[in-house]
Design a protein around this motif. Structure first.
Motif, PDB file in Angstrom:
ATOM      1  N   SER B  60      73.444  38.175  62.764  1.00 13.44           N
ATOM      2  CA  SER B  60      72.155  38.697  63.688  1.00 13.44           C
ATOM      3  C   SER B  60      73.195  38.128  65.524  1.00 13.44           C
ATOM      4  CB  SER B  60      71.409  37.094  64.069  1.00 13.44           C
ATOM      5  OG  SER B  60      71.844  36.120  64.387  1.00 13.44           O
ATOM      6  N   ASP B  61      74.303  37.335  65.128  1.00 16.68           N
ATOM      7  CA  ASP B  61      75.107  37.064  66.482  1.00 16.68           C
ATOM      8  C   ASP B  61      76.697  36.723  65.798  1.00 16.68           C
ATOM      9  OD1 ASP B  61      75.885  36.787  69.037  1.00 16.68           O
ATOM     10  OD2 ASP B  61      74.078  36.148  69.748  1.00 16.68           O
ATOM     11  N   PRO B  62      76.863  38.057  65.822  1.00 16.78           N
ATOM     12  CA  PRO B  62      78.559  37.411  65.513  1.00 16.78           C
ATOM     13  C   PRO B  62      79.529  37.375  66.105  1.00 16.78           C
ATOM     14  CG  PRO B  62      77.757  40.148  65.847  1.00 16.78           C
ATOM     15  CD  PRO B  62      76.711  39.583  66.159  1.00 16.78           C
ATOM     16  N   SER B  63      79.395  37.708  67.474  1.00 17.97           N
ATOM     17  CA  SER B  63      80.052  36.795  68.638  1.00 17.97           C
ATOM     18  C   SER B  63      79.866  35.271  69.114  1.00 17.97           C
ATOM     19  CB  SER B  63      79.965  37.591  70.309  1.00 17.97           C
ATOM     20  OG  SER B  63      81.026  37.417  70.754  1.00 17.97           O
ATOM     21  N   ARG B  64      78.815  34.979  69.258  1.00 18.74           N
ATOM     22  CA  ARG B  64      78.834  33.427  68.957  1.00 18.74           C
ATOM     23  C   ARG B  64      79.126  33.008  67.525  1.00 18.74           C
ATOM     24  NH1 ARG B  64      73.065  32.882  71.277  1.00 18.74           N
ATOM     25  NH2 ARG B  64      73.232  30.413  71.426  1.00 18.74           N
ATOM     26  N   THR B  65      78.348  33.197  66.680  1.00 13.24           N
ATOM     27  CA  THR B  65      78.535  32.266  65.486  1.00 13.24           C
ATOM     28  C   THR B  65      80.366  32.244  64.932  1.00 13.24           C
ATOM     29  OG1 THR B  65      76.298  33.856  65.152  1.00 13.24           O
ATOM     30  CG2 THR B  65      78.485  32.248  63.299  1.00 13.24           C
ATOM     31  N   PRO B 192      82.671  52.407  56.146  1.00 12.16           N
ATOM     32  CA  PRO B 192      82.147  53.547  56.295  1.00 12.16           C
ATOM     33  C   PRO B 192      80.517  54.116  55.355  1.00 12.16           C
ATOM     34  CG  PRO B 192      83.720  53.888  55.028  1.00 12.16           C
ATOM     35  CD  PRO B 192      84.036  52.667  55.628  1.00 12.16           C
ATOM     36  N   LEU B 193      80.063  53.089  54.711  1.00  7.72           N
ATOM     37  CA  LEU B 193      78.728  53.056  53.393  1.00  7.72           C
ATOM     38  C   LEU B 193      77.790  53.886  54.609  1.00  7.72           C
ATOM     39  CD1 LEU B 193      80.489  51.589  50.238  1.00  7.72           C
ATOM     40  CD2 LEU B 193      80.499  53.974  51.131  1.00  7.72           C
ATOM     41  N   ASP B 194      76.890  54.649  54.520  1.00  9.53           N
ATOM     42  CA  ASP B 194      76.030  55.063  54.687  1.00  9.53           C
ATOM     43  C   ASP B 194      74.467  54.378  54.182  1.00  9.53           C
ATOM     44  OD1 ASP B 194      75.718  56.352  52.208  1.00  9.53           O
ATOM     45  OD2 ASP B 194      74.843  58.189  53.362  1.00  9.53           O
ATOM     46  N   TRP B 195      75.202  52.805  54.350  1.00 12.53           N
ATOM     47  CA  TRP B 195      73.745  51.989  53.647  1.00 12.53           C
ATOM     48  C   TRP B 195      72.937  51.209  54.283  1.00 12.53           C
ATOM     49  CZ3 TRP B 195      77.253  48.580  50.075  1.00 12.53           C
ATOM     50  CH2 TRP B 195      77.817  49.668  49.045  1.00 12.53           C
ATOM     51  N   GLU B 196      73.581  51.770  56.369  1.00 15.06           N
ATOM     52  CA  GLU B 196      72.853  51.539  56.853  1.00 15.06           C
ATOM     53  C   GLU B 196      72.489  50.220  56.915  1.00 15.06           C
ATOM     54  OE1 GLU B 196      69.382  54.181  57.919  1.00 15.06           O
ATOM     55  OE2 GLU B 196      70.968  55.646  57.856  1.00 15.06           O
ATOM     56  N   ARG B 197      73.137  49.082  56.315  1.00  9.30           N
ATOM     57  CA  ARG B 197      73.143  47.292  56.870  1.00  9.30           C
ATOM     58  C   ARG B 197      73.034  47.222  57.791  1.00  9.30           C
ATOM     59  NH1 ARG B 197      70.970  46.750  50.984  1.00  9.30           N
ATOM     60  NH2 ARG B 197      70.092  49.487  51.112  1.00  9.30           N
ATOM     61  N   PRO B 198      72.809  45.859  58.234  1.00 10.26           N
ATOM     62  CA  PRO B 198      72.708  45.474  59.521  1.00 10.26           C
ATOM     63  C   PRO B 198      74.768  44.688  59.217  1.00 10.26           C
ATOM     64  CG  PRO B 198      71.400  43.698  58.499  1.00 10.26           C
ATOM     65  CD  PRO B 198      71.872  45.494  58.182  1.00 10.26           C
ATOM     66  N   TRP B 199      74.645  44.009  58.166  1.00  7.65           N
ATOM     67  CA  TRP B 199      76.287  43.405  57.792  1.00  7.65           C
ATOM     68  C   TRP B 199      77.043  44.111  57.526  1.00  7.65           C
ATOM     69  CZ3 TRP B 199      78.066  45.464  53.777  1.00  7.65           C
ATOM     70  CH2 TRP B 199      77.027  45.579  52.234  1.00  7.65           C
ATOM     71  N   GLN B 200      76.728  45.547  58.021  1.00  8.11           N
ATOM     72  CA  GLN B 200      78.065  46.658  57.370  1.00  8.11           C
ATOM     73  C   GLN B 200      78.825  46.672  58.848  1.00  8.11           C
ATOM     74  OE1 GLN B 200      76.140  49.704  55.226  1.00  8.11           O
ATOM     75  NE2 GLN B 200      78.074  50.351  54.727  1.00  8.11           N
TER      76      GLN B 200
END
Lengths: 984, 237
Positions: B60-65, B192-200
């Motif tokens: 959700s907030d990679p930078s702050r985490t 690069p995979l097209d799974w459209e997951r937020p963790w990619q």
């Protein structure tokens, strides 16, 4: 097989090459059958029996006929009065026939029955006839629509070869309708508009792009329906509903949305049917409603493959009289999807499309007279006979039809066997004879029901056999062909790998002999080598995933940068500093410094190259450098182009004058290079700013002059250079700066023109590369000029790195690195694995008239700029490597020397490519039923094949250049030595 | 023949190492276990705090985490590893901590450059993510080495260019650092995979990979330390 002679080695290599070519062509022709399509459209000759030359001539006259005259002519000739005036073709995307007709003679499930009450009532009351129409794979919309309207099953290659236009150019139903003056309207999937541009008088296309939308797509179609049904200015109305397919994609067959969607479709059917009845009453003409689906769907709602669930599509004729009940056994009501085309053609009295392989659906003619039914079968047989005749040149049953009709009844009932030609001919003759005798008897009034039935049966037998044979020719994947192709490719791959291991072992032993005094050489596997092999494995694995193929550029970039980082790590390792004098240590330090700088430069340029084009399929919208520059307008781009041109020229001149012996020769080459460089820059300045001018005469002339200059210059340099290269004998040798010439005995220096060969290889390699880059500067899109310069810089930097490498460094590693760099550069120039990224515009620069061959060659040059550049740089690479130690072993002869010099630069690219080719062939074979086999895997295979061709050409050029140079130099040295001896 | 050579080489290394051992504190298996345990716990606590107190996670907030993680982790790593500094007589504890702190931004710069070269996106909106990620990577790779070895080039070269650690302390530095880098490298593959997951998104899966690699490598390094200790005991007997 520790040491093999040069001829043996060459024979093995050539054998492997031939194996590969044979295997590849076997596989390609097996996998992508070229459909031998008949060109042109069927005219009135289709109403006459085949083989009568007199009729063919008369077809010329119908050119001048107006559509109405043609229509009445067809009606006169066909002998089947059309039952209907108008046609409504309703396509429900993805509807499995099982939903309407049930399976195995059983009615469909209760909920499905309830979902389509009106359609079911039509079926049970005999107002409609439904069929399971088996679709051919790939079960994707566009090929299926083509099959329905043309009756032909297309191959992949005719999709690939028509990548610039999607329009259906073959003879088809809609084209035939247009010829007789029909007005057509299309509502629904815009695929129809792509297939038939400009054909419809009114249309409202919806896109199937937003798969999540199941409501709006269909409302967009239905909203026009009331209006269209009330009008009478059309003859064909095409409705294409996408919603059901979208429902399937979201939730599968048993989605909760499926019932309401089916009900909605049923409402549409009801609305159309009621209005057609009304229209009939109002004398607006009789209308036939045909409800079809293009393909079915699997349990999870996908399609594309060849399972029963996917191929089970529907063909429902509403408005035909039908005497049979509708839940028939599967054998009775299953037809092929291609059968729709001839059926509709015969129902409406137009000629059957030329390449049709379908058979008329006999149930649709149940209400016609015996005469007309036989006539329909006869017309269909004639058309199929013509198609068979075109494919089987040996088929000739004589000009039987021209003999008029008199049945040789004895031959009419024989068993047909033998070759396919004989069988088809015999079946056809049987049917024709029976038909003729039936007609003869009918005139006399003595026809019997049995005669009629046997005639029908005979026609059906012929039609079935011919149709099966024809469609098998297209869809059949001959397993033996595939298997032998794969085996041949695998064999060649193994030979290549065997040769590489063999030669590297040989080099290693030679090295050990050479370096035995320094005692520091050992055969260890370093991390880089492991990684290079790992990359091959990664690539092979990534080929199995369609999204990895779409995004292949990321893999190459990631891999090549990782490789650079590993090399950086190795360069930092180098000062071991335990043994040796301070001087040696200093030299080592300097070497590692240069290497570190070179690798840093490589890394930075690789990152810029990667950022230049976003590439791929899924992430093309993300910002990249080329988009950013294009926002700056044409002036910015031209500035970039000029800058990179000038940078390229200065880099080239720098590399040229880095050349140790500054003779006049170098000056001449430099002058030639400058001239052609300025010509290219001139072309850019004058003509590049807009594309319209490129067809201008002067621009074309200038481009042609540049081609000529570059061509003559390159060929001239290659031919003349070995003759003009100054040859140093004896004393001159020791003065010359070679890396380890001390260890090379004087005798060998005397015998082989090592130094001269290195010098001329360097020059020729440089000329090759520079000319290729200048050519690319002219041909590539303006935005690609900087990547071309960066690639050239990368290669030269790589040469610098290699020249500072220790001699015992693995040569195959460096060649593999170069090869990988070329592939990464290929994608950095904006190429991808879809056919859409091929630059077609550049392929017409400098061509004054249209020529498919020449523009094809230019297209190849543009697309394979980077791999070819790398292969050409191999000539320079040979000069950069210190090969002198190779000549120290005992069995020194010309062959051995050539082998040691050429083996790696030629074999490693061939070997790596053969691994990838073989692996990808197997992947393609495994994926032949995958949903994306035609959209992702097959285009990638075409690219792999083209890369193979590129490697063949490159390796051939390298080998030929080196061998020629060496021969000339050796000859001259011998001559000079003999003269010298004579003088002394 | 070759094996003998290898043995000779090893012996020379061991001889060298023993001289180094004299000047540094020797590390027992128990100490190594606690160091790794505390480092691992630091990561876990940081993630737990982020989840429960700030209601954020990497996706959700990679930078702050990431910032939270490195703020929690940096004192732990610096203080722990500085204790094991080389040459403790001549180099004070504070100096070791100071050079660890100096190595944090330097190592972050190297890591960021490495990531960008390998394809991390460049752009203003990615800058905080890249910076925070590379500081975290620096904590896994550079900071322990800097605290322990300072600016001794030969040690750095042996650790990171040759990957030839040969005593418990070197195992503890070298193996987790390599684990983190290799983990991050592997973690980049799904991007690069097209799974459209937020963790990619960058740097989420790379961070996951790095942390997994780091944790796995700590276990491996502990194993090496234990084996090494046994062998030393056998030799002494």
């Amino acid at each position: 097989m520790t040491t093999s002679t040069c001829p043996k080695f060459t024979i093995f290599t050539v054998a492997a090459l031939i194996f590969q070519i044979i295997g590849l062509s076997l596989f390609v022709f097996g996998f992508f059958p070229v459909k031998p399509a008949l060109s042109g459209v069927s005219g009135r000759e289709s109403f006459f029996a085949p083989g009568c030359n007199s009729v063919e001539n008369r077809t010329q006259t119908e050119m001048g006929l107006s559509p109405n005259e043609l229509k009445s002519l067809y009606q006169d000739l066909s002998g089947i009065p059309p039952l209907f005036d108008r046609l409504i073709l309703m396509v429900i995307d993805g509807l499995p026939a099982e939903f309407v007709l049930g399976k195995d003679g059983q009615p469909p499930r209760k909920d499905l029955m309830d979902a389509m009450p009106y359609t079911q009532s039509l079926l049970s009351s005999g107002m409609a006839i439904g069929y399971h129409a088996k679709a051919a794979p790939p079960t994707v919309t566009m090929p299926r629509l083509k099959a329905m309207v043309s009756g032909a099953i297309g191959g992949f290659l005719d999709v690939a070869f028509n990548f610039n236009t999607q329009a259906l150019l073959d003879d088809n139903l809609l084209g035939q309708f247009l010829r007789i003056g029909w007005k057509m309207v299309m509502l629904g999937d815009e695929t129809w508009l792509k297939l038939f541009p400009g054909l419809f008088v009114r249309h409202d296309g919806v896109s199937s792009f937003f798969v999540k939308d199941t409501v709006q797509v269909d409302q967009n179609v239905t909203r026009h329906l009331g209006n269209e049904l009330s009008r009478d200015d059309w003859n064909l109305l095409v409705l294409h509903y996408l919603g059901l397919d979208h429902v399937g994609h979201i939730g599968g067959r048993s989605s909760s949305l499926m019932g309401p969607k089916l009900l909605e479709m049923d409402e549409v059917v009801k609305m159309i049917h009621l209005s057609t009845i009304q229209a009939h009453d109002h004398d607006q003409g009789r209308t036939l409603l045909v409800v079809v689906s293009d393909h079915g769907m699997t349990e999870s709602g996908n399609h594309g493959g060849s399972s029963y669930e996917e191929t089970d599509s529907l063909a429902l004729f509403i408005g035909l009289k039908n005497q049979v009940s509708h839940y028939l056994s599967p054998t009775h009501n299953s037809v092929l999807q291609v059968d729709i085309a001839p059926t509709l053609a015969l129902l409406y009295g137009v000629p059957i499309p030329k390449n049709n392989v379908g058979v008329v659906i006999s149930g649709t003619f149940d209400s016609s007279t015996d005469d007309q039914q036989l006539r329909a079968l006869e017309l269909n047989s004639w058309q199929l006979y013509r198609l068979v005749e075109a494919q089987l040149s040996g088929l000739s049953c004589g000009d039987f039809a021209c003999r008029g009709f008199f049945g040789d009844l004895a031959s009419g009932s024989g068993e047909c066997s033998g070759s396919i030609e004989e069988t088809l001919c015999c079946l056809f003759m049987n049917a024709a004879n029976l038909h003729n005798s039936w007609k003869y008897k009918k005139e006399k009034g003595s026809e019997s029901r049995d005669d009629y039935r046997s005639t029908i049966a005979a026609y059906h037998e012929f039609l079935k056999t011919a149709s099966e044979w024809l469609s098998r020719r297209v869809t059949d994947k001959p397993v033996s062909l595939h298997a032998s192709g794969v085996v041949a490719m695998a064999v060649s791959c193994l030979i290549f790998l065997g040769l590489i291991t063999c030669i590297s072992r040989e080099v290693y032993t030679g090295e050990k002999q050479h370096l035995s005094n320094s005692s520091n050489s050992k055969m260890t596997w370093c991390l880089e080598e492991g990684f290079i092999l790992g990359v091959v494995l990664i690539l092979v694995m990534s080929m199995g995933s369609s999204s990895m193929i779409e995004e292949e550029q990321y893999i190459w970039n990631f891999v090549i940068c990782t490789l650079y980082l590993l090399l950086l790590r190795k360069a930092v390792q180098s000062p071991s500093g335990r043994s040796g004098s301070a001087l040696l240590l200093k030299a080592q330090n300097r070497r590692s410094d240069v290497q570190v700088c070179a690798i840093l430069l490589l890394l930075i340029s690789a990152r810029i190259l990667r950022g230049w084009h976003q590439g791929g399929v899924n992430w093309t919208h993300l910002p990249d450098i080329s988009k950013w520059l294009e926002q700056g307008g044409s002036n910015t781009i031209r500035l970039v182009q000029l800058t990179s041109g000038l940078l390229m020229m200065s880099l080239g001149l720098f590399a040229l004058f880095l050349f140790v012996s500054k003779t006049k020769l170098v000056q001449v080459v430099g002058f030639f290079f400058l001239i052609s460089g300025f010509l290219v820059l001139w072309h850019i300045m004058e003509y590049q700013d807009n594309a319209l001018v490129s067809s201008n005469y002067r621009a074309t002339l200038l481009a042609q002059i540049i081609y000529a200059t570059l061509g003559i210059g390159t060929v001239g340099t290659v031919i003349a250079l070995p003759w003009l290269m100054p040859i140093q004998i004896s004393s001159a040798c020791s003065k010359h700066k070679t890396n380890s010439s001390t260890s090379v005995s004087f005798d060998i220096q005397y015998k082989f023109p090592l130094v001269e060969l290195r010098d001329s290889s360097y020059l020729i390699g440089l000329v090759y590369m520079l000319c290729w880059c200048l050519l690319q500067l002219l041909l590539q899109q303006p935005i690609n000029s900087m990547p071309i310069f960066l690639l050239l810089m990368q290669i030269l930097t790589n040469m610098l790195y290699c020249s500072y490498n220790r001699p015992q460094n693995k040569e195959w590693l460096e060649v593999a690195l170069l090869y990988y760099m070329g592939m990464a550069g290929h994608f950095a120039l904006g190429n991808s694995n879809t056919l859409a990224t091929i630059d077609v515009a550049g392929a017409f620069i400098g061509l004054s008239s249209h020529s498919t061959l020449l523009s094809g060659i230019l297209m190849f040059i543009i697309t394979y700029a980077s791999p070819m550049l790398v292969l050409l740089s191999m000539v320079m690479y040979i000069s950069v490597k210190d090969t002198s130690y190779l000549a120290t072993s005992q069995n020194v002869d010309l062959g051995h020397f050539m082998k040691m010099m050429l083996a790696f630069p030629c074999l490693v690219p061939l070997g790596l490519n053969s691994i990838l080719l073989t692996a990808y062939t197997i992947v393609l074979l495994l994926m032949r039923n995958h949903l994306f086999v035609w959209s992702v895997f097959s285009p990638k295979y075409l690219y792999v094949c083209a890369t193979t061709v590129c490697i063949y050409i490159g390796v051939f050029v390298v080998a030929a250049t080196e061998i020629y140079t060496y021969m000339v130099l050796a000859f001259r040295r011998k001559l000079q030595v003999s003269i010298g001896n004579g003088v002394l | 023949m070759q094996e003998e050579k290898k043995k000779n080489k090893k012996k020379s290394y061991i001889a060298k190492a023993s001289t180094a051992e004299n000047s540094s504190r020797s590390v027992s298996a128990l100490q190594a276990f606690f160091v790794h345990l505390i480092c691992g716990l630091g990561l876990a606590i940081a993630l737990w705090v982020a989840h429960n107190f700030y209601a954020i996670n990497l996706v959700s907030d990679p930078s702050r985490t990431l910032r939270l993680i490195w703020i929690v982790q940096s004192p732990i790593v610096t203080l722990l590893y500085s204790w094991f500094r080389l040459d403790p007589e001549r180099c004070s504890y504070l100096k070791a901590v100071g050079r660890g702190m100096l190595a944090l931004p330097a190592g972050a710069l190297v890591n960021a450059l490495g990531a960008i070269v390998l394809g991390a996106p460049v752009g203003i909106e990615y800058l905080p993510k890249t910076i925070n990620w590379s500081v975290l990577m620096s904590l896994c790779t550079f900071v322990p080495a800097a605290s322990v070895f300072g600016s001794s080039w030969s040690h750095w070269q042996r650790m990171f260019a040759h990957t030839k650690p040969n005593e418990p302390l070197e195992y503890m530095i070298c193996i987790p650092a390599h684990g983190a880098v290799i983990g991050a490298w592997l973690g980049a593959w799904p991007m690069p995979l097209d799974w459209e997951r937020p963790w990619q998104e960058w740097p989420v899966c790379v961070t996951y990979g790095a942390m997994t690699g780091y944790l796995v490598a700590m276990v491996v390094s502990l194993g090496f330390v234990v084996v090494h200790g046994r062998r030393q005991n056998l030799k002494r007997d």
